[in-house]
Design a protein around this motif. Structure first.
Motif, PDB file in Angstrom:
ATOM      1  N   TYR A 190       0.924  -1.259   0.210  1.00  0.00           N
ATOM      2  CA  TYR A 190       0.055   0.134  -0.072  1.00  0.00           C
ATOM      3  C   TYR A 190       1.016   1.171   0.030  1.00  0.00           C
ATOM      4  CZ  TYR A 190      -3.291   3.366   1.513  1.00  0.00           C
ATOM      5  OH  TYR A 190      -4.094   4.774   1.737  1.00  0.00           O
ATOM      6  N   CYS A 191       0.414   2.192  -0.611  1.00  0.00           N
ATOM      7  CA  CYS A 191       1.287   3.487  -0.812  1.00  0.00           C
ATOM      8  C   CYS A 191       0.299   4.439  -0.993  1.00  0.00           C
ATOM      9  CB  CYS A 191       2.061   3.288  -2.004  1.00  0.00           C
ATOM     10  SG  CYS A 191       3.384   4.363  -2.341  1.00  0.00           S
ATOM     11  N   ASP A 192       0.200   5.587   0.043  1.00  0.00           N
ATOM     12  CA  ASP A 192      -0.464   6.519  -0.020  1.00  0.00           C
ATOM     13  C   ASP A 192       0.201   7.891  -0.444  1.00  0.00           C
ATOM     14  OD1 ASP A 192       0.981   7.589   1.948  1.00  0.00           O
ATOM     15  OD2 ASP A 192      -0.846   7.640   3.533  1.00  0.00           O
ATOM     16  N   GLY A 193      -0.083   8.878  -0.234  1.00  0.00           N
ATOM     17  CA  GLY A 193       0.612  10.224  -0.883  1.00  0.00           C
ATOM     18  C   GLY A 193       1.793  10.340  -0.408  1.00  0.00           C
ATOM     19  N   ILE A 199       3.981   7.709  -2.146  1.00  0.00           N
ATOM     20  CA  ILE A 199       4.181   8.317  -3.627  1.00  0.00           C
ATOM     21  C   ILE A 199       5.328   9.521  -3.558  1.00  0.00           C
ATOM     22  CG2 ILE A 199       2.916   9.629  -5.677  1.00  0.00           C
ATOM     23  CD1 ILE A 199       2.292   6.570  -5.382  1.00  0.00           C
ATOM     24  N   GLU A 254      -2.260   0.868  -9.632  1.00  0.00           N
ATOM     25  CA  GLU A 254      -2.905   1.626  -9.125  1.00  0.00           C
ATOM     26  C   GLU A 254      -1.911   2.957  -8.327  1.00  0.00           C
ATOM     27  OE1 GLU A 254      -3.570  -2.074  -8.653  1.00  0.00           O
ATOM     28  OE2 GLU A 254      -3.319  -1.209  -6.717  1.00  0.00           O
ATOM     29  N   MET A 255      -0.804   2.507  -7.865  1.00  0.00           N
ATOM     30  CA  MET A 255       0.049   3.358  -7.690  1.00  0.00           C
ATOM     31  C   MET A 255       0.981   4.164  -8.682  1.00  0.00           C
ATOM     32  SD  MET A 255       1.657   0.841  -4.490  1.00  0.00           S
ATOM     33  CE  MET A 255       0.538  -0.259  -3.784  1.00  0.00           C
ATOM     34  N   SER A 302      -0.286   5.265 -11.373  1.00  0.00           N
ATOM     35  CA  SER A 302      -1.051   6.114 -11.935  1.00  0.00           C
ATOM     36  C   SER A 302      -1.248   7.362 -10.890  1.00  0.00           C
ATOM     37  CB  SER A 302      -2.675   5.632 -12.081  1.00  0.00           C
ATOM     38  OG  SER A 302      -3.314   5.335 -10.711  1.00  0.00           O
ATOM     39  N   LEU A 303      -1.218   7.162  -9.640  1.00  0.00           N
ATOM     40  CA  LEU A 303      -0.934   8.187  -8.791  1.00  0.00           C
ATOM     41  C   LEU A 303       0.483   8.811  -8.765  1.00  0.00           C
ATOM     42  CD1 LEU A 303      -2.366   6.802  -5.406  1.00  0.00           C
ATOM     43  CD2 LEU A 303      -3.277   8.539  -6.713  1.00  0.00           C
TER      44      LEU A 303
END
Lengths: 274, 378
Positions: free
Chosen positions: B61-64, B67, B92-93, B95-96
């Motif tokens: 998992y990788c949030d802001g 990233i 998904e990451m 694309s962020l």
């Protein structure tokens, strides 16, 4: 629109559960005995006419107001009765953007957005700075970090408030009228950002808005409140509700411009002969 | 949520023979875990590699924040001219991450504020003082003009607002003025009595207190209380109205803010201040009488002494001053309110300026009156 997000939430993956909620002020009941759920990664939009209690419901869901009755479970914990550390733990799962933006006027935009990172994380200064820059970039405010809120327009303040709300990437973002006052292009960018965060980070959104283009762009589901009945009168996908509703309020809401015939619309005024 | 999403975040490194550094990340990279990983990464990159490969296959998992970590590696590569290849990051990451372009991302710090020096600062200060004087003169002129017009045509005054202000600034201040006046008279008489007892002339405490209170201290005390209570309230009220664009709304409706907002307030303060000064005088005399009785003198001695020393001239001199003080306090409070700028501290600044300006004006005016009364022989 079903969110295709990181966790592929199942129907049982409920993040918010509102049970038999009654809210009001003094002698006046605003909403009576309403119940609904929000799934993880879902974008729920609360609709309704002015004064029907949308913002009041939102403020109950984030624990600012105490309801008369009922429970609001956020990831299993009741925010209505939670105290101390439990309440703090719940509040760290949510981010809120208020209708007015509610930026701290004595801090620059960068300081506003960085505040939660400084208080809750051990990120190094340069890391926090980069995250803040990225969040401001995402809401189209890159390069405005050193400005004070009073130096910005209302729309820019609102975007900065969204950046502040999502700086910790909370599980749930509550947005009160996020697109109001924004130009269509910025509002479109904001819709795209909401979709991206919902689909890629499984972030859950509860949004109060009147902007129908935004509703159709981002909402997985809408609930519509009625001021007179004090209840939810419709719930479902906005596209389906638009096509298949027989409720007059819902119909009126989604078809508001269709009653105006071309004849009633203003005709262009001919210039006076010189 | 799968178990692997809850794995702690880690970073490992491997250096290839060709100088390529491989950073291997795993676990959950969110805002609570990324801080430690960020520091470890900075440590691992203390020596610049020829090439950097980031293996993110095990990142669950990788949030802001996560990233931002990967993006900072790209920025570092761009700045120090070594290639950075981020591999196996979940789509998904990706694309962020791809929302941010390292080559166009401007990380330059904001321009520092322009350098300043003493002559420039003095110049700015002088300019502000000049502007302030100009605004005050313009305001006094406009206010005087409206007062004159009201005198000719009293219907033009908003009487409801005027009476409301009289109630707020006058009737509601009776308690505090009476209490402070009483205590002031008590303290004054007591301090005087201690010194006068040494010379056996303590009976003249009544004369001293009466003259001091009625000629100087009663109106002065009242004006100071009015500056703190009423001047600040006017500044805060008008300042908030200005921030909420209510003053602009009045102007666009063709209504003059001075007539609409300032005039009722200034007239109310001008009317009420001498009345409150009389109350302060009476309360002060009661306080002095208490001390007089405590010293063993009969009340009739006190009243006889007071009647003998207080002439109509002394009474009038105090009241005239009170009228001027009231005018000044009301006007400066409203002026500071109308001068409110933007920002959350603006109303606070206006309020402070109203009180400070009010007190300075009161003291200066008191001095001017003292000189005038000296030459008039009052």
């Amino acid at each position: 629109m079903v969110p295709h997000n990181l966790y592929s939430p199942s129907p049982s993956d409920t993040l918010i559960r509102v049970e038999h909620l009654t809210v009001g002020f003094d002698q006046e009941i605003v909403l009576q005995d309403i119940s609904f759920e929000v799934q993880r990664g879902e974008v729920l939009v609360i609709l309704g006419g002015s004064g029907c209690g949308k913002s009041t419901l939102l403020k109950n869901m984030i624990g600012l107001y105490q309801p008369r009755q009922g429970r609001i479970l956020i990831d299993g914990d009741d925010i209505v009765r939670a105290q101390g550390l439990t309440r703090k733990a719940i509040l760290r799962k949510i981010g809120v953007m208020f209708q007015s933006g509610a930026l701290f006027g004595s801090m620059s935009l960068r300081e506003n957005v960085r505040l939660a990172l400084e208080e809750y994380t051990n990120l190094p200064r340069d890391a926090a700075d980069l995250i803040v820059s990225m969040k401001l970039y995402q809401v189209g405010l890159h390069g405005y970090g050193s400005k004070m809120p009073a130096e910005l327009s209302g729309g820019m303040q609102k975007r900065a408030a969204i950046a502040r709300a999502m700086v910790m990437d909370p599980q749930i973002l509550f947005l009160d009228e996020p697109s109001a006052g924004l130009d269509p292009i910025t509002a479109g960018d904001l819709d795209e950002l909401i979709l991206s965060l919902s689909q890629n980070l499984a972030m859950t959104f509860v949004i109060v808005t009147h902007e129908l283009p935004s509703v159709f762009a981002v909402a997985d589901r809408v609930i519509m409140l009625d001021k007179h009945l004090k209840k939810i009168v419709a719930t479902g996908n906005p596209w389906e509700l638009r096509q298949n509703t027989d409720h007059p309020l819902v119909y009126q809401f989604f078809h508001r411009n269709e009653g105006i015939s071309h004849k009633k619309r203003r005709t262009p005024v001919n210039p006076l002969p010189l | 949520m799968a178990d692997r999403d809850k794995q702690p975040a880690t970073v490992g490194s491997k250096t290839e023979s060709d100088g390529c550094l491989i950073l291997i990340y795993s676990g959950r990279l969110d805002c609570l875990t990324t801080g430690a990983i960020w520091r470890k990464t900075s440590h691992l990159l203390h020596r610049q590699p020829k090439r950097l490969v980031v293996d993110a296959a095990e990142v669950s998992y990788c949030d802001g924040s996560g990233i931002a970590l990967f993006f900072s590696l790209r920025l570092r590569g761009l700045r120090n001219q070594f290639p950075v290849d981020i591999q196996n990051l979940r789509p998904e990451m990706v694309s962020l991450l791809e929302r941010f372009q390292a080559d166009t991302f401007d990380l330059r710090p904001p321009a520092p504020p322009p350098q300043t020096n003493v002559p420039t600062e003095v110049g700015h200060w002088a300019w502000h003082v000049w502007q302030d004087i100009f605004e005050q003169v313009a305001f006094i002129g406009e206010l005087a003009s409206w007062m004159f017009k009201t005198l000719i045509r009293p219907v033009g005054l908003r009487w409801n607002d005027f009476f409301l202000m009289v109630e707020r600034t006058g009737a509601n201040a009776i308690g505090i003025i009476a209490l402070l006046g009483f205590l002031f008279g008590l303290i004054l008489a007591f301090s005087g009595a201690i010194s006068m007892q040494k010379f056996g002339v303590e009976v003249y405490v009544a004369d001293l207190t009466a003259i001091a209170l009625i000629r100087v201290l009663g109106p002065f005390l009242t004006a100071i209380i009015m500056a703190g209570r009423t001047g600040s309230s006017y500044a805060a009220e008008l300042g908030t109205m200005k921030i909420n664009n209510e003053i602009d709304a009045l102007a666009t409706m063709g209504l003059d803010p001075v007539r609409f907002l300032v005039l009722p307030r200034v007239l109310a303060t001008t009317l009420v201040t001498p009345l409150l000064a009389v109350l302060a005088n009476l309360s002060g005399l009661v306080g002095a009488a208490v001390v007089f009785l405590w010293m063993g003198f009969p009340l009739v001695t006190f009243t006889t002494h007071v009647q003998r020393v207080i002439t109509i001239q002394i009474l009038a001199s105090g009241l005239v001053k009170a009228v001027v003080f009231g005018l000044l306090v009301g006007a400066v409070g409203c002026l500071r309110g109308l001068q409110t700028e933007l920002g959350p501290s603006a109303v606070g600044i206006s309020t402070t300026r109203a009180v400070v300006s009010g007190i300075v004006l009161i003291v200066v005016t008191e001095g001017i009156f003292s000189v005038i009364y000296y030459y008039l022989g009052i």
